[in-house]
Write an enzyme that holds these catalytic residues in place. Sequence first.
Site, PDB file in Angstrom:
ATOM      1  N   LYS A   1      74.736 -18.533 -11.048  1.00 46.91           N
ATOM      2  CA  LYS A   1      73.481 -17.825 -10.750  1.00 46.91           C
ATOM      3  C   LYS A   1      73.470 -16.446 -11.394  1.00 46.91           C
ATOM      4  CE  LYS A   1      71.172 -20.691  -8.119  1.00 46.91           C
ATOM      5  NZ  LYS A   1      70.249 -21.555  -8.820  1.00 46.91           N
TER       6      LYS A   1
ATOM      7  N   LYS B   1      71.635 -39.368 -12.395  1.00 42.73           N
ATOM      8  CA  LYS B   1      70.949 -39.612 -11.131  1.00 42.73           C
ATOM      9  C   LYS B   1      69.608 -38.874 -11.059  1.00 42.73           C
ATOM     10  CE  LYS B   1      73.398 -36.174  -8.438  1.00 42.73           C
ATOM     11  NZ  LYS B   1      74.174 -35.829  -7.283  1.00 42.73           N
TER      12      LYS B   1
ATOM     13  N   LYS C   1      65.207 -33.419  -9.973  1.00 47.98           N
ATOM     14  CA  LYS C   1      64.076 -32.622 -10.425  1.00 47.98           C
ATOM     15  C   LYS C   1      64.384 -31.871 -11.708  1.00 47.98           C
ATOM     16  CE  LYS C   1      61.948 -32.066  -6.361  1.00 47.98           C
ATOM     17  NZ  LYS C   1      61.971 -31.484  -5.056  1.00 47.98           N
TER      18      LYS C   1
END
Length: 333
Positions: A112, A195, A198
């Site tokens: 992040k 998989k 989003k």
Amino acid sequence: MSEIVVSGIRPTGKLHLGNYFGAVINFLKLQEAHDSFFFIADYHSLTTHPTPEDLHGSVYRVFAEYLALGLDPDKCTLYLQSDLPETAELYMFLNMNAYKGELERVTSFKEKARSQPDNVNAGLLTYPVLMAADILIHKGSRVPVGKDQEQHLEMARTFSNRFNRLYHTEYFPEPQAFTFGKNLVKVPGLSGQGKMSKSAGEADCIYLDDAPEVLNKKIMRAVSDSGPSEPGAAKSQPVQNLFDLMALVSNDDTISFFETQHQSGTIRYGDMKKQLAADMELFVAPLRDKIRSTIENREQVAKAAKHGAEKARESADKTMKEVREIIGFRKFY
Ligand code: TRP
């Protein structure tokens, strides 16, 4: 000793088929067998988005979706993290014994910090402390989470053990991951990659409330390949994905029909997708209906949230009274 299960749900938007066969199904099982606390991690969302566009809307939506899919306010404790300010108090106490060095080494923090260099805030650094507080506020011993959360859980164990050691107590349990092992089903996305997720784009995901036309269109446009090169050829990844999706929603005869066609090299992916879309629609329709009606039923959602908040606070209240006492905060009056 009975297990106390705690898990947080990030309010990141609509639920897709991967979420359904992952978290949702697992939570439904857990609520039957354990004292379970499930909450929407709305405080956590501020660590990356301190001024969210529509915090209330996205939190309402996820809460209502989980409710619609069968999390039962009488079987588990379903609540909003922000309905439990005791969590913030425990977070503060734990922060006093969480060290900058160890927090800076957490992989998710490093990622992040790289992806949002202008917003490397203290909340981001102490994300694992807040997560530990979420778990320990109920003295949680089992935490059903994906692999990506293992390091956070390890930190929760560190903070729990450290608290016990520093204050000479055996108050907090050492929370362990809840692994579902073989029961985990594979839900690939529609873009021919890994998989369903989003981050792979909207077209990768089958959302549980996708309208029938949308669902049909997405599946018809799913990535496949140019057909088996010869009879008996192995399946490419995108085609294997279609078969994996079929395994979730179609009956055995349908699956072996297309398996045989692939084997013989005569398969037409258009036909297979048409069948997959039809079976998917049958599977999704009742979930979609339930989600839509629950979202509209503000009264039902409000009642569930209130009930959840009350149950969660009862548990948190008890923990915090004891924690204050252990640390040495005692009333003069
Ligand atoms: N960090 C978790 C995630 O990203 C969400 C979460 C917050 C959580 N608090 C938690 C999960 C406590 C388990 C227990 O998915």
